[in-house]
Write an enzyme that holds these catalytic residues in place. Structure first.
Site, PDB file in Angstrom:
ATOM      1  N   ASP A 270       7.273   3.391   3.364  1.00  0.00           N
ATOM      2  CA  ASP A 270       7.729   4.489   4.219  1.00  0.00           C
ATOM      3  C   ASP A 270       9.194   4.251   4.556  1.00  0.00           C
ATOM      4  OD1 ASP A 270       8.056   6.560   5.945  1.00  0.00           O
ATOM      5  OD2 ASP A 270       6.852   5.709   7.555  1.00  0.00           O
TER       6      ASP A 270
ATOM      7  N   ARG B  91      -9.595   2.460   7.231  1.00  0.00           N
ATOM      8  CA  ARG B  91      -9.265   1.606   6.075  1.00  0.00           C
ATOM      9  C   ARG B  91     -10.377   1.631   5.034  1.00  0.00           C
ATOM     10  NH1 ARG B  91      -4.702  -1.420   7.400  1.00  0.00           N
ATOM     11  NH2 ARG B  91      -4.533  -2.152   9.536  1.00  0.00           N
TER      12      ARG B  91
ATOM     13  N   ASP C 186       0.827  -1.204   0.000  1.00  0.00           N
ATOM     14  CA  ASP C 186       0.000   0.000   0.000  1.00  0.00           C
ATOM     15  C   ASP C 186       0.864   1.257   0.000  1.00  0.00           C
ATOM     16  OD1 ASP C 186       0.959  -0.592   2.512  1.00  0.00           O
ATOM     17  OD2 ASP C 186      -0.910  -0.216   3.572  1.00  0.00           O
TER      18      ASP C 186
ATOM     19  N   PHE D 270       1.680  11.490   7.572  1.00  0.00           N
ATOM     20  CA  PHE D 270       0.875  10.305   7.849  1.00  0.00           C
ATOM     21  C   PHE D 270      -0.438  10.368   7.081  1.00  0.00           C
ATOM     22  CE2 PHE D 270      -2.039   7.658  10.298  1.00  0.00           C
ATOM     23  CZ  PHE D 270      -1.292   6.491  10.363  1.00  0.00           C
TER      24      PHE D 270
ATOM     25  N   ASP E 280      -4.624   2.577   7.693  1.00  0.00           N
ATOM     26  CA  ASP E 280      -5.348   2.864   8.944  1.00  0.00           C
ATOM     27  C   ASP E 280      -4.616   3.813   9.876  1.00  0.00           C
ATOM     28  OD1 ASP E 280      -3.294   0.837   9.614  1.00  0.00           O
ATOM     29  OD2 ASP E 280      -4.233   0.919  11.587  1.00  0.00           O
TER      30      ASP E 280
END
Ligand code: IMP
Ligand code: MG
Length: 180
Positions: free
Chosen positions: A107, A169, A104, A156, A163
Site C-alpha cells: 500500500d 484472515r 500480502d 481497503f 485482516d
C-alpha cells in the site's frame, strides 16, 4: 463462496475469488521455478498478512528453498499509521543468499522499505519482491515488484491473510470494503 460478508461494523464484497487467486499464485510460482532453477532461494514472508500467500506459493515451488519470517505492523483499522513497528526482526543470516520477500499487499510501501533496510544490514546475493496485491503508491513503484498477483484500486480489502481489526484472515477470497 459468500458474495458479501460482515466483519465487526463493516460490510465487504467479494472482489477476487479463491480460484482466481490460486491461478495467479501458480503462475508466480512457475516464474520463480524458472528464474531460480539451480538456486536455493530463501523466502522471507512478512507476518501476519502474508502467511496464506506464503503457504500456497511455497507448495508450488519445485526448487530447493527455505523460508523465514519477519513481523511488522503499520495498520490500525482500515488505515496506515504511516509508522512501521518492527515486532520480529531477521532471526537468521541472509548473507550470500537469494532472498525473495513475500508481501500480502503493498500500500504505502513503508513496510517493504523497512524490510529492505533490515536486509541491507546483511550481504544477500540478491533480493526480489513477490506481492499478491498492489495498491497505487510512491515508495515502491510497481516496476520494483518482481512477481505480482493483482494491481487493485486503493480500497481497503480483507481475506486470504489480510485482516480488518484481526478479523477476516481466514476468508478464502479477497473482499473489498463497501462504500457507505
Ligand atoms: P504498507 O506498509 O502501507 O505498504 O502496508 C503494508 C501492510 O499493511 C500490508 O502488509 C498489510 O498487512 C497492511 N495493509 C495494507 N493495505 C491493507 C488492506 O487493504 N487491508 C488489510 N491490510 C492492509
Ligand atoms: Mg502485511
Amino acid at each position: 463462496m459468500n458474495k458479501e460478508i460482515r466483519l465487526n461494523d463493516k460490510v465487504f464484497s467479494l472482489s477476487i475469488t479463491e480460484e482466481h487467486i490460486l491461478e495467479k499464485v501458480r503462475e508466480i510460482a512457475g516464474k520463480i521455478n524458472t528464474d531460480y532453477h539451480g538456486k536455493t532461494p530463501l523466502f522471507m514472508a512478512i507476518l501476519n498478512g502474508s502467511y496464506i500467500f506464503a503457504a500456497d506459493l511455497l507448495r508450488e515451488i519445485k526448487v530447493d528453498c527455505g523460508i523465514t519470517f519477519v513481523k511488522l505492523s503499520s495498520y490500525r483499522g482500515i488505515q496506515s499509521t504511516g509508522k512501521v513497528k518492527k515486532l520480529l526482526g531477521i532471526t537468521e543470516s541472509v548473507d550470500f543468499k537469494d532472498i525473495i520477500i513475500l508481501e500480502d499487499i503493498i500500500d504505502s510501501g513503508l513496510t517493504l522499505k523497512e524490510v529492505s533496510k533490515m536486509i541491507r544490514e546483511f550481504r544477500p546475493k540478491s533480493v526480489r519482491i513477490a506481492a499478491l496485491l498492489y495498491k497505487s503508491n510512491q515508495n515502491i513503484p510497481i516496476e520494483m515488484v518482481d512477481y505480482l498477483g493483482f494491481k487493485i484500486p486503493p480500497d481497503f480489502v480483507v481475506g486470504y491473510g489480510l485482516d480488518y481489526m484481526e478479523l477476516g484472515r481466514n476468508l478464502r477470497g479477497v473482499y473489498t470494503l463497501n462504500e457507505d
